[in-house]
Design an enzyme around this catalytic site. Structure first.
Site, PDB file in Angstrom:
ATOM      1  N   TYR A  29     -12.108  -2.680  12.403  1.00 13.09           N
ATOM      2  CA  TYR A  29     -10.799  -2.024  12.274  1.00 13.09           C
ATOM      3  C   TYR A  29     -10.026  -2.130  13.587  1.00 13.09           C
ATOM      4  O   TYR A  29      -8.840  -2.502  13.604  1.00 13.09           O
ATOM      5  CB  TYR A  29     -11.015  -0.551  11.886  1.00 13.09           C
ATOM      6  CG  TYR A  29      -9.760   0.232  11.598  1.00 13.09           C
ATOM      7  CD1 TYR A  29      -9.142   0.162  10.354  1.00 13.09           C
ATOM      8  CD2 TYR A  29      -9.191   1.069  12.556  1.00 13.09           C
ATOM      9  CE1 TYR A  29      -7.991   0.901  10.072  1.00 13.09           C
ATOM     10  CE2 TYR A  29      -8.042   1.805  12.293  1.00 13.09           C
ATOM     11  CZ  TYR A  29      -7.444   1.719  11.045  1.00 13.09           C
ATOM     12  OH  TYR A  29      -6.313   2.453  10.774  1.00 13.09           O
ATOM     13  N   ARG A  61       0.476   5.918  -1.698  1.00 16.55           N
ATOM     14  CA  ARG A  61       0.117   7.214  -1.102  1.00 16.55           C
ATOM     15  C   ARG A  61       0.242   7.114   0.428  1.00 16.55           C
ATOM     16  O   ARG A  61       0.559   6.054   0.972  1.00 16.55           O
ATOM     17  CB  ARG A  61      -1.317   7.592  -1.482  1.00 16.55           C
ATOM     18  CG  ARG A  61      -2.363   6.667  -0.878  1.00 16.55           C
ATOM     19  CD  ARG A  61      -3.758   6.992  -1.374  1.00 16.55           C
ATOM     20  NE  ARG A  61      -4.759   6.494  -0.426  1.00 16.55           N
ATOM     21  CZ  ARG A  61      -6.065   6.486  -0.649  1.00 16.55           C
ATOM     22  NH1 ARG A  61      -6.526   6.940  -1.789  1.00 16.55           N
ATOM     23  NH2 ARG A  61      -6.905   6.046   0.281  1.00 16.55           N
ATOM     24  N   ILE A 114      -2.775  10.695  11.665  1.00 16.77           N
ATOM     25  CA  ILE A 114      -1.807  11.048  10.624  1.00 16.77           C
ATOM     26  C   ILE A 114      -2.555  11.615   9.414  1.00 16.77           C
ATOM     27  O   ILE A 114      -3.552  11.020   8.964  1.00 16.77           O
ATOM     28  CB  ILE A 114      -1.003   9.792  10.171  1.00 16.77           C
ATOM     29  CG1 ILE A 114      -0.458   9.007  11.379  1.00 16.77           C
ATOM     30  CG2 ILE A 114       0.097  10.189   9.199  1.00 16.77           C
ATOM     31  CD1 ILE A 114       0.590   9.707  12.218  1.00 16.77           C
ATOM     32  N   GLY A 136       0.817  -1.221   0.000  1.00 19.85           N
ATOM     33  CA  GLY A 136       0.000   0.000   0.000  1.00 19.85           C
ATOM     34  C   GLY A 136       0.843   1.259   0.000  1.00 19.85           C
ATOM     35  O   GLY A 136       0.606   2.169   0.796  1.00 19.85           O
TER      36      GLY A 136
HETATM   37  P1  NAI Z   1      -4.430   5.526   2.831  1.00 22.14           P
HETATM   38  O1  NAI Z   1      -5.827   5.119   2.608  1.00 22.14           O
HETATM   39  O2  NAI Z   1      -3.999   6.896   2.439  1.00 22.14           O
HETATM   40  O3  NAI Z   1      -3.423   4.491   2.162  1.00 22.14           O
HETATM   41  C1  NAI Z   1      -3.624   3.107   2.274  1.00 22.14           C
HETATM   42  C2  NAI Z   1      -2.867   2.425   1.190  1.00 22.14           C
HETATM   43  O4  NAI Z   1      -3.144   1.027   1.236  1.00 22.14           O
HETATM   44  C3  NAI Z   1      -3.280   2.907  -0.190  1.00 22.14           C
HETATM   45  O5  NAI Z   1      -2.137   3.049  -0.986  1.00 22.14           O
HETATM   46  C4  NAI Z   1      -4.171   1.787  -0.702  1.00 22.14           C
HETATM   47  O6  NAI Z   1      -4.189   1.684  -2.087  1.00 22.14           O
HETATM   48  C5  NAI Z   1      -3.517   0.594  -0.056  1.00 22.14           C
HETATM   49  N1  NAI Z   1      -4.416  -0.551  -0.002  1.00 22.14           N
HETATM   50  C6  NAI Z   1      -5.683  -0.598   0.439  1.00 22.14           C
HETATM   51  N2  NAI Z   1      -6.177  -1.821   0.279  1.00 22.14           N
HETATM   52  C7  NAI Z   1      -5.187  -2.569  -0.289  1.00 22.14           C
HETATM   53  C8  NAI Z   1      -5.100  -3.912  -0.706  1.00 22.14           C
HETATM   54  N3  NAI Z   1      -6.146  -4.743  -0.607  1.00 22.14           N
HETATM   55  N4  NAI Z   1      -3.945  -4.345  -1.246  1.00 22.14           N
HETATM   56  C9  NAI Z   1      -2.879  -3.521  -1.380  1.00 22.14           C
HETATM   57  N5  NAI Z   1      -2.916  -2.234  -0.994  1.00 22.14           N
HETATM   58  C10 NAI Z   1      -4.054  -1.769  -0.459  1.00 22.14           C
HETATM   59  O7  NAI Z   1      -4.167   5.286   4.373  1.00 22.14           O
HETATM   60  P2  NAI Z   1      -2.936   5.678   5.326  1.00 22.14           P
HETATM   61  O8  NAI Z   1      -3.461   6.685   6.268  1.00 22.14           O
HETATM   62  O9  NAI Z   1      -1.718   5.957   4.569  1.00 22.14           O
HETATM   63  O10 NAI Z   1      -2.804   4.304   6.127  1.00 22.14           O
HETATM   64  C11 NAI Z   1      -1.738   3.385   5.973  1.00 22.14           C
HETATM   65  C12 NAI Z   1      -1.796   2.398   7.109  1.00 22.14           C
HETATM   66  O11 NAI Z   1      -1.666   3.105   8.339  1.00 22.14           O
HETATM   67  C13 NAI Z   1      -3.116   1.639   7.191  1.00 22.14           C
HETATM   68  O12 NAI Z   1      -2.857   0.317   7.600  1.00 22.14           O
HETATM   69  C14 NAI Z   1      -3.862   2.391   8.282  1.00 22.14           C
HETATM   70  O13 NAI Z   1      -4.802   1.569   8.925  1.00 22.14           O
HETATM   71  C15 NAI Z   1      -2.733   2.804   9.197  1.00 22.14           C
HETATM   72  N6  NAI Z   1      -3.023   3.935  10.045  1.00 22.14           N
HETATM   73  C16 NAI Z   1      -3.377   5.163   9.548  1.00 22.14           C
HETATM   74  C17 NAI Z   1      -3.609   6.222  10.412  1.00 22.14           C
HETATM   75  C18 NAI Z   1      -3.977   7.591   9.950  1.00 22.14           C
HETATM   76  O14 NAI Z   1      -4.313   8.429  10.809  1.00 22.14           O
HETATM   77  N7  NAI Z   1      -3.914   7.908   8.694  1.00 22.14           N
HETATM   78  C19 NAI Z   1      -3.508   6.056  11.858  1.00 22.14           C
HETATM   79  C20 NAI Z   1      -3.126   4.745  12.281  1.00 22.14           C
HETATM   80  C21 NAI Z   1      -2.893   3.745  11.389  1.00 22.14           C
END
Ligand code: NAI
Length: 263
Positions: A167, A13, A200, A10
């Site tokens: 989640y 982005r 974040i 992932g």
């Molecule tokens: P985001 O939604 O901006 O990015 C998530 C990424 O994972 C995207 O590139 C998306 O295409 C990819 N993705 C989604 N489903 C997928 C799949 N089935 N196979 C491959 N790639 C897949 O989210 P963000 O904020 O960058 O989150 C990244 C990680 O951090 C996630 O695991 C999220 O749960 C975790 N997280 C985020 C927080 C936040 O405040 N943004 C806080 C705590 C944890």
């Protein structure tokens, strides 16, 4: 082939992109996995090459589409990494989705639960298993030293949101997964970590930005600011540089102090 190789799921982005940029600046070759947005993944790759060049490194990147929730796609991702780089020094389980529909726990739907668990828990568990087996062989052949597996969990692992039960449960389970693999792989020299981000700024949190702007202004986090993907990238960089050599199965909170209780 002396450069380390890191696979980030992932990574097109958000936090995955921030981690990729940090590791590019350290001179890692990168597998930039993405689910659907090829153009965003390629932009991340271009930005990583620029970050590497600025830091005096010449790296290679592979952008690769794979749904982490699918066993066939995980196999394809592993094979592509093997074919292109022949080694793996770090796996970053970052891909994740938020709770679909954000429904109250009394209304949550089974099909949404299954979909989230496939991406946020089952995918990381089995990808870690596949990669760990390969890492064991690479250690034995002397190809890599001290490989690492890092999973990106969340403050939702320990903080209740009753409209995101799936989640929260998946993220809590990643913590136990980290301990399990940590113990299983420690003697072989593979270290395993959980990074627990707070709030974040990313596409995932964009829809709830106004809510968190207000909460942060009111004192939700001891450090009164949003976290940035680069904050997570720096924590990963510390692990990548072997700055935590006697820790495994450990959680690293990158949350501006959110997890601290105070009176
Ligand atoms: P985001 O939604 O901006 O990015 C998530 C990424 O994972 C995207 O590139 C998306 O295409 C990819 N993705 C989604 N489903 C997928 C799949 N089935 N196979 C491959 N790639 C897949 O989210 P963000 O904020 O960058 O989150 C990244 C990680 O951090 C996630 O695991 C999220 O749960 C975790 N997280 C985020 C927080 C936040 O405040 N943004 C806080 C705590 C944890």
């Amino acid at each position: 082939m002396d450069r380390p190789t890191t696979l980030i799921t992932g990574a097109s982005r958000g936090i995955g992109r921030g981690i990729s940029l940090s590791l590019a600046a350290l001179g890692h070759d990168l597998v930039i996995n993405y689910a659907g947005n090829q153009e965003a993944a390629e932009q991340t790759a271009r930005d990583c090459h620029r970050a590497a060049t600025e830091a005096g490194h010449d790296i290679q990147t592979l952008t690769f589409q794979a749904n982490i929730g699918s066993p066939q796609d995980r196999d394809r991702l592993l094979e592509a990494t093997q074919d292109r780089f022949g080694r793996i020094d770090m796996l970053i389980n970052n891909a994740g989705i938020t709770s679909i529909g954000r429904q109250d726990i009394l209304e949550a739907k089974e099909e949404n639960f299954d979909q989230l668990m496939a991406v946020n828990l089952k995918g990381p568990f089995f990808l870690s298993q596949q990669i760990a087996k390969w890492m064991l062989k690479l250690i034995e052949s002397g190809t890599v030293n001290n490989p690492k597996i890092i999973s990106i969990s969340s403050i939702s692992a320990h903080t209740v949101s009753v409209n995101r039960a799936d989640y929260c449960m998946a993220k809590a389970a990643l913590g136990m997964m980290t301990k399990l693999y940590g113990v299983r792989l420690a003697a072989a020299g593979i270290r395993v970590y959980e990074i627990c981000p707070g709030i974040i700024a990313s596409d995932m949190t964009a829809p709830v930005k106004a809510k968190y702007d207000k909460l942060i202004a009111e004192g939700l986090t001891p450090m009164p600011r949003w976290g940035e993907p680069s904050d997570i990238g720096k924590a990963v960089a510390a692990i990548a540089q072997d700055l935590l050599p006697y820790s495994t199965g450990e959680v690293i909170n990158v949350d501006g102090g959110f997890h601290l209780r105070s009176l």
